[in-house]
Motif scaffolding. Structure first.
Motif, PDB file in Angstrom:
ATOM      1  N   ARG A 151       0.810  -1.208   0.000  1.00 29.17           N
ATOM      2  CA  ARG A 151       0.000   0.000   0.000  1.00 29.17           C
ATOM      3  C   ARG A 151       0.849   1.266   0.000  1.00 29.17           C
ATOM      4  NH1 ARG A 151      -4.992  -1.416   0.086  1.00 29.17           N
ATOM      5  NH2 ARG A 151      -5.597   0.786   0.104  1.00 29.17           N
ATOM      6  N   SER A 152       2.066   1.162   0.496  1.00 29.55           N
ATOM      7  CA  SER A 152       2.978   2.301   0.514  1.00 29.55           C
ATOM      8  C   SER A 152       3.655   2.449  -0.848  1.00 29.55           C
ATOM      9  CB  SER A 152       4.044   2.119   1.602  1.00 29.55           C
ATOM     10  OG  SER A 152       5.111   3.027   1.427  1.00 29.55           O
ATOM     11  N   PHE A 153       3.460   3.586  -1.486  1.00 31.09           N
ATOM     12  CA  PHE A 153       4.100   3.845  -2.768  1.00 31.09           C
ATOM     13  C   PHE A 153       5.624   3.809  -2.630  1.00 31.09           C
ATOM     14  CE2 PHE A 153       5.451   7.311  -5.880  1.00 31.09           C
ATOM     15  CZ  PHE A 153       5.434   6.479  -6.995  1.00 31.09           C
ATOM     16  N   GLU A 154       6.122   4.415  -1.571  1.00 29.25           N
ATOM     17  CA  GLU A 154       7.565   4.461  -1.368  1.00 29.25           C
ATOM     18  C   GLU A 154       8.136   3.056  -1.183  1.00 29.25           C
ATOM     19  OE1 GLU A 154      10.861   7.087   1.091  1.00 29.25           O
ATOM     20  OE2 GLU A 154       8.762   7.080   1.765  1.00 29.25           O
ATOM     21  N   ARG A 155       7.429   2.213  -0.461  1.00 28.25           N
ATOM     22  CA  ARG A 155       7.880   0.838  -0.275  1.00 28.25           C
ATOM     23  C   ARG A 155       7.879   0.085  -1.606  1.00 28.25           C
ATOM     24  NH1 ARG A 155      11.116  -2.916   1.688  1.00 28.25           N
ATOM     25  NH2 ARG A 155      10.106  -4.928   2.027  1.00 28.25           N
ATOM     26  N   ALA A 156       6.859   0.303  -2.423  1.00 30.74           N
ATOM     27  CA  ALA A 156       6.794  -0.349  -3.739  1.00 30.74           C
ATOM     28  C   ALA A 156       7.963   0.096  -4.618  1.00 30.74           C
ATOM     29  CB  ALA A 156       5.470  -0.023  -4.420  1.00 30.74           C
ATOM     30  N   LEU A 157       8.338   1.366  -4.521  1.00 28.23           N
ATOM     31  CA  LEU A 157       9.492   1.850  -5.276  1.00 28.23           C
ATOM     32  C   LEU A 157      10.773   1.173  -4.800  1.00 28.23           C
ATOM     33  CD1 LEU A 157       8.806   5.702  -5.464  1.00 28.23           C
ATOM     34  CD2 LEU A 157       8.369   3.984  -7.222  1.00 28.23           C
ATOM     35  N   ASP A 158      10.903   1.031  -3.497  1.00 29.29           N
ATOM     36  CA  ASP A 158      12.101   0.402  -2.937  1.00 29.29           C
ATOM     37  C   ASP A 158      12.229  -1.055  -3.366  1.00 29.29           C
ATOM     38  OD1 ASP A 158      12.768   2.756  -1.654  1.00 29.29           O
ATOM     39  OD2 ASP A 158      11.861   2.174   0.263  1.00 29.29           O
ATOM     40  N   MET A 254       1.551  12.661  -2.845  1.00 33.04           N
ATOM     41  CA  MET A 254       2.850  11.999  -2.848  1.00 33.04           C
ATOM     42  C   MET A 254       3.785  12.705  -1.860  1.00 33.04           C
ATOM     43  SD  MET A 254       5.532  11.448  -6.028  1.00 33.04           S
ATOM     44  CE  MET A 254       4.177  11.317  -7.184  1.00 33.04           C
ATOM     45  N   PRO A 255       4.487  11.969  -1.021  1.00 34.58           N
ATOM     46  CA  PRO A 255       5.444  12.610  -0.101  1.00 34.58           C
ATOM     47  C   PRO A 255       6.462  13.445  -0.875  1.00 34.58           C
ATOM     48  CG  PRO A 255       5.103  10.318   0.495  1.00 34.58           C
ATOM     49  CD  PRO A 255       4.418  10.513  -0.824  1.00 34.58           C
ATOM     50  N   ALA A 256       6.770  14.619  -0.353  1.00 33.60           N
ATOM     51  CA  ALA A 256       7.675  15.531  -1.047  1.00 33.60           C
ATOM     52  C   ALA A 256       9.049  14.901  -1.285  1.00 33.60           C
ATOM     53  CB  ALA A 256       7.823  16.817  -0.240  1.00 33.60           C
ATOM     54  N   SER A 257       9.520  14.110  -0.338  1.00 33.61           N
ATOM     55  CA  SER A 257      10.836  13.478  -0.488  1.00 33.61           C
ATOM     56  C   SER A 257      10.846  12.476  -1.636  1.00 33.61           C
ATOM     57  CB  SER A 257      11.237  12.787   0.815  1.00 33.61           C
ATOM     58  OG  SER A 257      10.282  11.779   1.167  1.00 33.61           O
ATOM     59  N   VAL A 258       9.740  11.768  -1.803  1.00 31.89           N
ATOM     60  CA  VAL A 258       9.626  10.799  -2.898  1.00 31.89           C
ATOM     61  C   VAL A 258       9.548  11.530  -4.236  1.00 31.89           C
ATOM     62  CG1 VAL A 258       8.223   8.947  -3.885  1.00 31.89           C
ATOM     63  CG2 VAL A 258       8.506   9.113  -1.410  1.00 31.89           C
ATOM     64  N   ARG A 259       8.794  12.621  -4.272  1.00 33.22           N
ATOM     65  CA  ARG A 259       8.693  13.406  -5.504  1.00 33.22           C
ATOM     66  C   ARG A 259      10.068  13.925  -5.928  1.00 33.22           C
ATOM     67  NH1 ARG A 259       4.688  15.532  -8.315  1.00 33.22           N
ATOM     68  NH2 ARG A 259       3.138  15.023  -6.717  1.00 33.22           N
ATOM     69  N   ARG A 260      10.842  14.442  -4.978  1.00 34.21           N
ATOM     70  CA  ARG A 260      12.183  14.943  -5.306  1.00 34.21           C
ATOM     71  C   ARG A 260      13.071  13.817  -5.828  1.00 34.21           C
ATOM     72  NH1 ARG A 260      11.468  17.888  -0.491  1.00 34.21           N
ATOM     73  NH2 ARG A 260      12.648  16.316   0.683  1.00 34.21           N
ATOM     74  N   ARG A 261      12.989  12.678  -5.175  1.00 35.45           N
ATOM     75  CA  ARG A 261      13.802  11.512  -5.576  1.00 35.45           C
ATOM     76  C   ARG A 261      13.490  11.105  -7.011  1.00 35.45           C
ATOM     77  NH1 ARG A 261      12.377   5.768  -2.658  1.00 35.45           N
ATOM     78  NH2 ARG A 261      13.065   4.336  -4.324  1.00 35.45           N
TER      79      ARG A 261
END
Length: 291
Positions: A151-158, A254-261
């Protein structure tokens, strides 16, 4: 019950198509991607043109990615009859064209070569959007369809690199195989459009590929639509209806840190798109239509 009836109708239609395959047309052009970039919206608009003929049942046949072992006759069975095309040609004084839309074609490692072999004269249309937004939209889409469990977008990216490790190679080595991860979990990898376009150029030639900015299409669809019609060599007929389809509602920003990444990751890939688009990508001006 409804899905069972739909499958039965599909089976009957396909059987009929196979029996009459010699009297059916093959597509002249394909919408090959990218996923979550507006292909359904463009497909619906093009389908209303009297000289453009869609598949008999589904917008995407997925022959060149998921069903190539079934053979070209199976594929041709999905398209309208030549007699129907001739009727439209007599009515409008111009050759009719069939098409389909399967957004996985652009990304699948074997699909472009298969298209080049079976449809050497076909024109290919690609839509691209802000790859950061595309990745976020794709995650929500796969989550809603049950193809994603994180469910976490950031986790799916990782997890993406691990999930996709060796999958493209496996699809090349075993050409009839399928990969759930390659098809449903490539959030970042699918957004490297220039990489995929380079492969298309090599296999089918740049003159056979039209790349469209979906941000421009959603902002002002008529000029983009007219450009497609011109690319296909068709006359402008009727008044197309432009609507958005398959938009996925946002449950959170989207979390700002993820967007920057992601923005940093895609910057060099985006720079390679300008020659294809003939202009800087719209999302660099902050005008991308978010879905």
């Amino acid at each position: 019950m409804k899905s069972t009836l739909k499958r039965s109708a599909h089976a009957v239609s396909l059987t009929t198509g196979r029996l009459t395959v010699g009297g059916r047309i093959l597509p002249s052009f394909l919408l090959v991607g990218a996923q979550r970039c507006g292909t359904t919206s463009l497909y619906r608009a093009l389908s209303r043109h009297p000289l453009i003929m869609k598949p008999v049942l589904h917008k995407g046949v997925h022959y060149f990615d998921m069903a190539y072992e079934k053979g070209l006759a199976w594929y041709q069975a999905h398209f309208p009859r030549k007699a129907a095309a001739r009727r439209q040609e007599r009515r409008h004084g111009h050759q009719a064209q069939a098409f389909e839309s399967s957004p996985y074609y652009l990304f699948h490692p074997l699909a472009p070569a298969r298209i080049a072999w079976d449809l050497p004269d076909a024109k290919l249309i690609v839509l691209v959007r802000d790859p950061v937004e595309r990745a976020y939209s794709a995650h929500a889409h796969e989550l809603a369809r049950g193809f994603e469990t994180e469910r976490s977008f950031e986790r799916a990216l990782d997890l993406e690199e691990e999930r996709l490790a060796g999958e493209a190679h496996r699809l090349r080595v075993f050409p009839h195989a399928a990969s759930h991860a390659h098809r449903h979990h490539a959030y970042v990898t699918r957004g490297r459009y220039a990489e995929q376009l380079a492969r298309l150029e090599l296999l089918v030639g740049r003159e056979h590929v039209l790349v469209l900015d979906s941000g421009a299409f959603f902002r002002d669809p008529q000029p983009v639509y007219d450009r497609v019609i011109g690319f296909l060599g068709l006359p402008r007929l009727g008044n197309p209806l432009f609507e958005r389809h398959n938009a996925q509602p946002r449950t959170a920003d989207m979390p700002a840190s993820v967007r920057r990444r992601l923005t940093e990751h895609f910057a060099p890939w985006d720079a390679l798109l300008t020659p294809w688009l003939g202009a800087e990508p719209s999302w660099h001006s902050g005008r991308d239509a978010r879905r």
